[in-house]
Design a protein around this motif. Sequence first.
Motif, PDB file in Angstrom:
ATOM      1  N   ASN A 140      42.368  45.739  27.691  1.00 14.96           N
ATOM      2  CA  ASN A 140      42.559  45.402  29.571  1.00 14.96           C
ATOM      3  C   ASN A 140      41.761  45.650  30.396  1.00 14.96           C
ATOM      4  O   ASN A 140      41.412  45.291  31.351  1.00 14.96           O
ATOM      5  CB  ASN A 140      43.926  44.700  29.749  1.00 14.96           C
ATOM      6  CG  ASN A 140      44.679  43.940  28.829  1.00 14.96           C
ATOM      7  OD1 ASN A 140      45.280  44.291  28.192  1.00 14.96           O
ATOM      8  ND2 ASN A 140      44.652  42.599  28.987  1.00 14.96           N
ATOM      9  N   GLY A 141      40.201  46.341  29.620  1.00 15.46           N
ATOM     10  CA  GLY A 141      39.591  47.226  30.256  1.00 15.46           C
ATOM     11  C   GLY A 141      37.867  46.301  31.230  1.00 15.46           C
ATOM     12  O   GLY A 141      38.195  45.376  30.035  1.00 15.46           O
ATOM     13  N   PHE A 142      37.756  46.138  31.827  1.00 13.28           N
ATOM     14  CA  PHE A 142      36.579  45.798  32.303  1.00 13.28           C
ATOM     15  C   PHE A 142      35.459  46.056  33.120  1.00 13.28           C
ATOM     16  O   PHE A 142      35.532  46.954  33.928  1.00 13.28           O
ATOM     17  CB  PHE A 142      36.697  44.338  33.127  1.00 13.28           C
ATOM     18  CG  PHE A 142      35.095  42.866  33.076  1.00 13.28           C
ATOM     19  CD1 PHE A 142      35.252  42.252  31.904  1.00 13.28           C
ATOM     20  CD2 PHE A 142      34.182  43.413  33.944  1.00 13.28           C
ATOM     21  CE1 PHE A 142      33.623  41.669  32.210  1.00 13.28           C
ATOM     22  CE2 PHE A 142      32.995  43.140  34.557  1.00 13.28           C
ATOM     23  CZ  PHE A 142      32.726  42.193  33.619  1.00 13.28           C
ATOM     24  N   HIS A 143      34.429  46.599  32.357  1.00  9.52           N
ATOM     25  CA  HIS A 143      33.296  47.458  33.073  1.00  9.52           C
ATOM     26  C   HIS A 143      32.396  46.876  32.868  1.00  9.52           C
ATOM     27  O   HIS A 143      30.748  47.688  33.367  1.00  9.52           O
ATOM     28  CB  HIS A 143      33.877  48.700  31.799  1.00  9.52           C
ATOM     29  CG  HIS A 143      35.167  49.531  31.845  1.00  9.52           C
ATOM     30  ND1 HIS A 143      35.154  49.883  33.348  1.00  9.52           N
ATOM     31  CD2 HIS A 143      35.492  49.545  30.859  1.00  9.52           C
ATOM     32  CE1 HIS A 143      35.983  50.731  32.808  1.00  9.52           C
ATOM     33  NE2 HIS A 143      36.615  50.354  31.493  1.00  9.52           N
ATOM     34  N   GLY A 144      31.929  45.513  32.646  1.00  4.71           N
ATOM     35  CA  GLY A 144      30.791  45.297  32.629  1.00  4.71           C
ATOM     36  C   GLY A 144      29.712  44.114  31.459  1.00  4.71           C
ATOM     37  O   GLY A 144      30.502  44.425  30.415  1.00  4.71           O
ATOM     38  N   MET A 145      28.728  43.419  31.567  1.00  6.28           N
ATOM     39  CA  MET A 145      28.290  42.402  30.684  1.00  6.28           C
ATOM     40  C   MET A 145      27.521  43.765  29.610  1.00  6.28           C
ATOM     41  O   MET A 145      26.440  42.314  28.917  1.00  6.28           O
ATOM     42  CB  MET A 145      27.891  41.339  31.240  1.00  6.28           C
ATOM     43  CG  MET A 145      28.721  40.767  31.680  1.00  6.28           C
ATOM     44  SD  MET A 145      30.518  40.370  30.482  1.00  6.28           S
ATOM     45  CE  MET A 145      29.620  38.595  29.874  1.00  6.28           C
ATOM     46  N   GLY A 388      42.900  38.111  33.586  1.00  7.34           N
ATOM     47  CA  GLY A 388      43.834  38.083  32.521  1.00  7.34           C
ATOM     48  C   GLY A 388      43.406  38.385  31.567  1.00  7.34           C
ATOM     49  O   GLY A 388      41.929  36.737  31.475  1.00  7.34           O
ATOM     50  N   ALA A 389      43.916  38.712  29.896  1.00  9.08           N
ATOM     51  CA  ALA A 389      43.239  38.153  29.088  1.00  9.08           C
ATOM     52  C   ALA A 389      43.449  36.809  28.452  1.00  9.08           C
ATOM     53  O   ALA A 389      42.391  36.293  28.138  1.00  9.08           O
ATOM     54  CB  ALA A 389      43.962  39.468  27.758  1.00  9.08           C
ATOM     55  N   ASP A 390      44.082  36.077  29.083  1.00  4.00           N
ATOM     56  CA  ASP A 390      44.236  33.960  28.784  1.00  4.00           C
ATOM     57  C   ASP A 390      44.140  33.919  29.791  1.00  4.00           C
ATOM     58  O   ASP A 390      44.977  32.909  30.305  1.00  4.00           O
ATOM     59  CB  ASP A 390      45.269  34.123  27.919  1.00  4.00           C
ATOM     60  CG  ASP A 390      45.392  34.713  26.603  1.00  4.00           C
ATOM     61  OD1 ASP A 390      44.710  34.681  25.726  1.00  4.00           O
ATOM     62  OD2 ASP A 390      46.678  35.878  26.825  1.00  4.00           O
ATOM     63  N   ASP A 391      44.047  34.485  30.953  1.00  8.55           N
ATOM     64  CA  ASP A 391      43.847  33.784  32.041  1.00  8.55           C
ATOM     65  C   ASP A 391      45.131  33.317  33.196  1.00  8.55           C
ATOM     66  O   ASP A 391      45.159  32.850  33.583  1.00  8.55           O
ATOM     67  CB  ASP A 391      42.445  32.785  32.517  1.00  8.55           C
ATOM     68  CG  ASP A 391      40.865  32.862  32.302  1.00  8.55           C
ATOM     69  OD1 ASP A 391      40.407  33.792  32.537  1.00  8.55           O
ATOM     70  OD2 ASP A 391      40.421  32.199  31.162  1.00  8.55           O
TER      71      ASP A 391
END
Length: 430
Positions: A140-145, A388-391
């Motif tokens: 579930n981490g988000f670190h950039g695109m 979230g993973a599924d908004d």
Amino acid sequence: MSTTDKSVFERRESEARSYCRSFDTVFTKAVGSEMTDEAGTTYIDFLAGCSSLNYGHNDPDMKQALVSHIADDGIAHGLDMYSVEKAAWLEAYENIILKPRGMDDYKIMMTGPTGTNAVEAAMKLARKVTGRRNIITFTNGFHGMTMGALSLTGNASKRAGAGNNCAGLCGVTHMPYDGAFGEGVETLKQIEMMLDNSSSGVDAPAAFIFEPVQGEGGLNAASNEWMQGVARLAKKYGAMLIIDDIQSGCGRTGTYFSFEEAGIEPDMITQAKSLSGFGLPFACLLIKKDHDIWKPAEHNGTFRGNTHAFVTGRVTLEKFWKDDAFQQEIHEKAMMLTSGLQAVADIVPNSRLKGRGMMQGIDVGGGELAGDICARAFEKGLIIETSGADDEVVKVLVALTVPTETLRKGLDILLEAAREATASHKIAAE
């Protein structure tokens, strides 16, 4: 009053555009925690530039400092050359943020202007320091695109943007975040077991990287014990500890850095979003001095170190962080936010609160209901998004400076929108 022909956006702007699809109006003005569109409709902003505007829109002191700087022909762009503005910001950051927190052992690296570039720099440096490749990241981490940062990101739809470029998304191992397997399941033990097993297929790590509160991942908040555990594992296996404090930092979770209460000492800390205080692009990487082994220009970029952001960022530090008053104000508003969100959770079956500080939200169980709540809220004058993973999480990222009356009004709108959406979904289900 003239109105913008919105067809130009459809005609010329890439399909990659996103927020405008949820907030389909043309904005003209923004002050504090409110935005106004061409029709004169004013909206309460619970998004705040996705935590890039922790101090609200157009803070008057920052605005005046920036206007004066421009009017006096101050430096607009200087690569990484020395300037009085950079010196002033560095001294303010050193004296107001680092030294009072016992963090005098950090150097500050100016990276490209976005958070993803700070993450890229951290990844490169960790591999350079350790001579290893593998970086442990978390579910579930988000670190950039950009490709390196995207390899750390768990979200399938974000990763899909890279097409079939498997080579660009390798060199990392995804491990379970705190609570990923439910309450009572100790993920640290599983991680340690995998690393201790020479046949697990997990290479010795160059670094561990995590967000203390996962913003895009659904407001999962790591406990102090879990963060301390990851720090222990990093030390045990000779890996760097990287804290991604891009969305959760700059006061968003209650303290300037979101990991302060855990008492850990990261090897590197990424900063961006509200670092400028004014919505100007600005990112940096804090590095323990012993790890600062870069050669000149080994990681550079035309826009590293935004001089205009140095001007407003210095005002941010001096205005809000010289003492504990602002931090106490955040704490008080966070309690109001918790209370308001609990009232919403009470009317949405099987929902639960998530996050901490001024980075909280409600998991309503599914993206369809969460999206409906946010859409109805916008119709009533509130800008708010999902994560979230599924908004499935309705996420609040209102400015830390929001007036209490505005915060209450926004929460009332959210409650009304949630009540209507929940009733509508119940009827549809029947």
